[in-house]
Enzyme design. Structure first.
Site: not given
Length: 147
Positions: A11, A68, A70, A101, A136
């Site tokens: 963004d 973005c 955060t 993992h 995993h």
């Protein structure tokens, strides 16, 4: 699917970091499929997270990068597609472990939370780490299972 192609999207808040990391990808020899945004002008992160997820699901890129402010919103948007396992990372340990993992195929970063050099390090580690498989694998298989 071409493992040498990395799709990138952001963004407005992530535009500068996405651009820097796209240049880093090119320097590392990857082809970059830039899905926008193309400026710092305000846009809605779900649109770009969705575009990247659809690109991964269609097989146009094996891995992706979303950015973005955060990293949270755009990773949520990308993860709505079952073909995507986007992992929000803040350091090289999380970048390594999300690949080893969780077989993450999309790296999510928060431009307002991470410095440029750490972001570059995370990207290099993400791209250079293989999925460990083994115990995993069954867990990753459950991620794609119907709820």
């Amino acid at each position: 699917m071409n493992p040498n192609v990395v799709a990138v999207a952001s963004d407005h808040a992530g535009f500068a970091l996405k651009t820097l990391l796209a240049d880093e990808l090119r320097a590392l020899g990857y082809q970059v499929l830039d899905l926008g945004t193309d400026s710092g002008e305000s846009v809605d992160y779900p649109d770009f997270g969705r575009a990247l997820a659809e690109t991964i699901a269609a097989g146009r890129a094996e891995r992706g990068l979303v950015v973005c402010g955060t990293g949270i919103g755009i990773s949520i948007a990308a993860n709505r597609n079952p073909a995507v396992r986007a992992a929000l990372c803040h350091d090289t340990t999380s970048a390594r472990l999300c690949r080893e993992h969780n077989d993450a195929n999309v790296l999510a970063l928060g431009a307002r939370l991470i410095g440029d050099e750490v972001a570059k390090d995370c990207l290099r580690v993400f791209l250079g780490t293989a999925f460990a498989g083994g115990r995993h694998q069954r867990r990753v298989d459950k991620l794609g299972a119907a709820v």
